[in-house]
Design a protein around this motif. Sequence first.
Motif, short mmCIF file in Angstrom:
data_model
loop_
_atom_site.label_atom_id
_atom_site.label_comp_id
_atom_site.label_asym_id
_atom_site.label_seq_id
_atom_site.Cartn_x
_atom_site.Cartn_y
_atom_site.Cartn_z
N TYR A 72 0.82 -1.21 0.00
CA TYR A 72 0.00 0.00 0.00
C TYR A 72 0.85 1.26 0.00
O TYR A 72 0.42 2.31 -0.48
N LEU A 73 2.08 1.17 0.52
CA LEU A 73 2.97 2.34 0.51
C LEU A 73 3.32 2.72 -0.93
O LEU A 73 3.29 3.89 -1.31
N TYR A 74 3.65 1.70 -1.71
CA TYR A 74 3.95 1.94 -3.12
C TYR A 74 2.70 2.46 -3.84
O TYR A 74 2.80 3.30 -4.73
N ALA A 75 1.53 1.92 -3.44
CA ALA A 75 0.28 2.35 -4.07
C ALA A 75 0.05 3.84 -3.80
O ALA A 75 -0.40 4.58 -4.68
N ILE A 76 0.37 4.27 -2.58
CA ILE A 76 0.20 5.69 -2.23
C ILE A 76 1.14 6.55 -3.09
O ILE A 76 0.73 7.57 -3.64
N VAL A 77 2.38 6.09 -3.22
CA VAL A 77 3.35 6.83 -4.04
C VAL A 77 2.85 6.92 -5.49
O VAL A 77 2.88 8.00 -6.10
N PHE A 78 2.37 5.81 -5.99
CA PHE A 78 1.88 5.76 -7.38
C PHE A 78 0.70 6.71 -7.56
O PHE A 78 0.59 7.43 -8.55
N TYR A 115 12.31 1.29 5.80
CA TYR A 115 11.77 2.65 5.94
C TYR A 115 12.90 3.68 5.91
O TYR A 115 12.76 4.76 5.35
N VAL A 116 14.00 3.32 6.55
CA VAL A 116 15.15 4.24 6.56
C VAL A 116 15.64 4.43 5.11
O VAL A 116 16.03 5.53 4.72
N ALA A 117 15.58 3.35 4.33
CA ALA A 117 16.02 3.43 2.93
C ALA A 117 15.16 4.41 2.14
O ALA A 117 15.65 5.11 1.25
N ILE A 118 13.87 4.49 2.48
CA ILE A 118 12.99 5.44 1.79
C ILE A 118 13.45 6.87 2.08
O ILE A 118 13.52 7.72 1.18
N VAL A 119 13.79 7.12 3.35
CA VAL A 119 14.27 8.46 3.72
C VAL A 119 15.57 8.75 2.98
O VAL A 119 15.77 9.86 2.46
N ASN A 120 16.42 7.75 2.92
CA ASN A 120 17.69 7.91 2.20
C ASN A 120 17.44 8.25 0.73
O ASN A 120 18.07 9.15 0.17
N LEU A 121 16.49 7.54 0.14
CA LEU A 121 16.15 7.80 -1.25
C LEU A 121 15.63 9.24 -1.43
O LEU A 121 15.98 9.94 -2.38
N PHE A 122 14.82 9.66 -0.46
CA PHE A 122 14.29 11.03 -0.50
C PHE A 122 15.44 12.04 -0.49
O PHE A 122 15.44 13.02 -1.27
N TYR A 142 24.78 -4.90 4.00
CA TYR A 142 25.07 -5.17 5.41
C TYR A 142 24.75 -3.93 6.22
O TYR A 142 25.60 -3.06 6.42
N ASN A 143 23.52 -3.81 6.62
CA ASN A 143 23.07 -2.71 7.47
C ASN A 143 23.12 -1.33 6.81
O ASN A 143 23.03 -0.33 7.52
N TRP A 144 23.34 -1.24 5.52
CA TRP A 144 23.27 0.08 4.90
C TRP A 144 21.89 0.23 4.26
O TRP A 144 21.49 -0.61 3.45
N PRO A 145 21.15 1.26 4.67
CA PRO A 145 19.78 1.40 4.16
C PRO A 145 19.73 1.82 2.69
O PRO A 145 19.55 3.00 2.39
N ASN A 146 19.90 0.89 1.82
CA ASN A 146 19.85 1.19 0.38
C ASN A 146 18.72 0.41 -0.29
O ASN A 146 17.87 -0.17 0.39
N ILE A 147 18.73 0.37 -1.60
CA ILE A 147 17.63 -0.23 -2.36
C ILE A 147 17.39 -1.70 -1.95
O ILE A 147 16.25 -2.16 -1.94
N TYR A 148 18.44 -2.39 -1.56
CA TYR A 148 18.29 -3.82 -1.23
C TYR A 148 17.53 -4.03 0.07
O TYR A 148 16.96 -5.09 0.29
N GLN A 149 17.53 -3.02 0.93
CA GLN A 149 16.73 -3.12 2.15
C GLN A 149 15.25 -3.01 1.80
O GLN A 149 14.39 -3.40 2.58
N MET A 150 14.96 -2.46 0.61
CA MET A 150 13.57 -2.33 0.19
C MET A 150 13.10 -3.55 -0.58
O MET A 150 11.92 -3.88 -0.58
#
Lengths: 401, 370
Positions: free
Chosen positions: A373-379, B330-337, B212-220
Amino acid sequence: MDDKIRSLLTRHFKVRKIEFTTLDVLLFLALSGLALMMRYALRNVVAGDYKMFFEPWVAILREAGGGIKGLAAEFEYVDYTTPYLTILSFISICPFLNTLLLMKLVSIFFDFVAAFAMMAIVHDRTKNTTYAILGYGALLLAPTVVANGAMWAQCDIIFSSFVLWSVYFMLKDRPNISMIFYGIAFAFKLQTFFILPLFVILWMKGKVKLKHFLWVPAMYVVGMIPSLIAGKSFWELISVYFFQANGAMDIYALSHKFPNIYQLIGTDTFLFEYADAGIWVTLGALMIFLYVFARKDYEMTGELMLRMGMLLTMTVVFFLPHMHERYAILVDLLAIAYFFYRPEKFYIPLLTILCSFAGYTVYLAQNQILPMYLYAIVFMLLLFDHAVSCLKMIRRGAVNG
Amino acid sequence: MDKKITEFIVTERKIGKFHMAPIDILLIVFAPVFAMMIRFQVIGYTPSVTYSFARLTESLKVVSIVFDLLLSLLVGIYVYRLTGHKIRAYLGYAITLLLPVLCAGSAMWGMGDSIYIFFAVLSLFLLSEGKGNASLVSYGISLFFSRYAFFLLPIYAIAFMQKKNKLIYFIAPVCGVWFRNGLVSREGKLSFPIFEAERLLTLTRGETRLSYNWPNIYQMIGTDKFVIEYGMVARYLVMALMLVIALAALAKGRELKKTNLAAFAALLSMLIPFVMPQMDERSGILADVLLVIVALQYTQLYYVAILHVIISYMAYSAYFKGESVVPFSYVAIVNLFLIVVMLLFVGDGRCIRISCHAESEEEIAKRTMP
C-alpha cells in the motif's frame, strides 16, 4: 598528449543528419556492453511462470511438430496470441541453447528494439546524440526492463517496443506508420489497449484519422495467419483477448502484486463485485480525462502527447482490477522518455519504476519488505501530480512543447 | 559590565595574521576538548570482530582520532575557501569533530575511516583550488585506504575532460587500487591494521548479503534473495551509472567549480552506495562529511546533512546492537528522498545559480585572500 586524447574523444562526425563524437560512440558501446552483461548475469534465473506455463506450452508445441505445424497444438489454457506462440513454436524446435535462454534472448532482442525507439524519441526532442544515447541506456538499464525479459523470461517488452515506435512516428506526425506499429503491438498483447485513449484524443485533435485505426484489426488478422495456416479456426484465434478480458484466470485477487487502488482497499474481498465495478470506474475515469482533453482547445505538442499517454496508462493500471506486476511497463518507458522533456521531473521515472519493481520483487523473490500500500500511495501521488501538471499545461495553451 | 564582557567576547582582534574573536578561540579550543571527551567515553569498547588484534586496534584508534582532528581542520579550511565566512568555517571544524559517526568510527570501532575521508576531501579541496594533479595523488592515497573512495571516480574523469588534470596522474588512483587489491588483500604482504580489521569484518559476516546494514535499495527489495545475480547486475549498473553521470555532466556543459564540486561529490557518495551491492554500515560516512561542507555552503540543505548523519548512525547502531530499531526498509525510503533532494539540487544546476545570485567565485576569492 592529453589534449590529443581530449580532442580525439570530442571529435565530431556526421552521418547523414546525425552528428556525434567519439565519446558518444564509446558511451553507446559501453552502455550496450554493460546492458548485455547485466542480462548475462541473470541468464539462469527460473521464474515460476516459466515452470508453470511456458515450459509446458513449449513442450506441447514441440510435440505438435514445432514451427508453423506446432501452432495446430491444442492447449488446455493459453492466453497468448499467434505471433508470440509462433516465436515459441520455433523456439521449441531450435537445436541451439535451451528454451529458457532462447525465450530470454528474444526478449533481450526487443529490449534493444525498444531502446532504439527511445533513442529516436529523445533525439527527435533534443537533437542531441549524447542525450539520445543516454535515453537508449536509461531504457536498457531500467530495473523493470532488465527483470522482465532477462530474469523473468516475460515478453512485455515486445508489445512495448512497438508502442514506443508508434509513439515515435506519432511525434513525427506520421499517423499511418504509427498505427501500423500500434497494430503490431496489439497483435502481440491486449495490454496495448492501455494507451488506446491517447490515440482517441489524437483522433479528436486531428492528428490521426479513423481509417488509420483499421491497421489495428488488420495487423491482428495478419498476426493470425500462421495459426490459420496450421489449421486453427478463425473464431478460436479471435477469442483469445475476450478470454483475457474476462479475467477468468485472475479472479482470485483484485491486484496481482501491482501497487494500485486495490492495495489500499484490499485485494481479496468483493472479488466479483469490485472486478466488474473496477472496470466501470476505470472507464469512468478515462471518460472524464477524455472529455477534458478532447473538449478543450489547445495545441497538441510532443510533450503533451507523452504526458497524456503516461497519465492515461497510469489511470488504467491504477483502477483496473486484476493488474499484474508487469503491467505498468508502458508507464515506465513513457516516463523515461518524458524525463528528456522535463529533466527536473526526474523523480517521475524514478518512482514509477520503483513502484513497478516492488511488484516484481514480491513475485520473483517472494519477498515483501515494504507493504504494497505504501507503493500504491506513491503511485497515486504521482498520478495526481501528473494529472495536475497535464491540465495546467493544457490551460496554458501548451504552445511551446 | 555585561555589555563590556559580551562585546569583548565577540569583538575580533588581530592575532598574528588572523582576525579572531575570543568566542572563536573558545570554540576552536573546546570543540576538540568535547570531541576528545566523547571519544574517551567509548574508546574502551572493542568490537567482537577486532578482539583478535585488540592491541593493534588501540593504536589504530589513536591514528584515527588524529585524522579526525586533521579532517576537521581541513573541513574548516575548505568551508572558508568556499564561502569566505569565518563563522561557517569554525562551525565546519567543530561539527566535523563532533560528528557522531566519526566519533564512533574512530574511537569506538577503530576502523580508520577518517584516514581515507581526509585524503578524499583533500583531493576535492585541491581540485577546487585548481590543483588537479595533486588532487589525483591524494585521491590515489584515499583509494589505497578504502574502496569507498571509489564513489568519487566520475569527478576525476570529468575533470580530465575539462583540462583540470593530466592523464599521467591517473596512475596514482590506479596504484592506490592496485596496491590495495594486489598486494594487501590477496597476498597479505602488508599487515596494515585497517585492512586486517576489514578482512576480519568480512569474515564475520558469515553469509553474503546484498546489503550489510546500509539502508539502500536492497533493504527495500530484500537483501537475501538473488544475491549473486543482483550482485553482478548492480555492479554493472553502477558502472553504467557512473559513466552516464560523467557524460551527462559533460553533455550539459557543467563545469566543475568550487560552487558545485562538494555538492556533486556528496551526491555521488550518496547515490552509488544506494545502488551498489554489499555495502556496509560505514558506506555513508564519506557523504556525512561532504554533506557538512555542503550544508555550510548552502544552508538550505541543512536537513539533508542532519538526516544523513542520523541514517548513518542508525546503520552503525545496527552493527553494534545486532539489529536496527527502525526497519531499514523505511530508513532506505528516507535515504532515497535525500538522494532525490540532492539530485534536484545538483542536477537542476541550482547550486550554481544560487551561488551566482549570492556571490561570485571572484568575490569569495577576494574576501578569502590573506
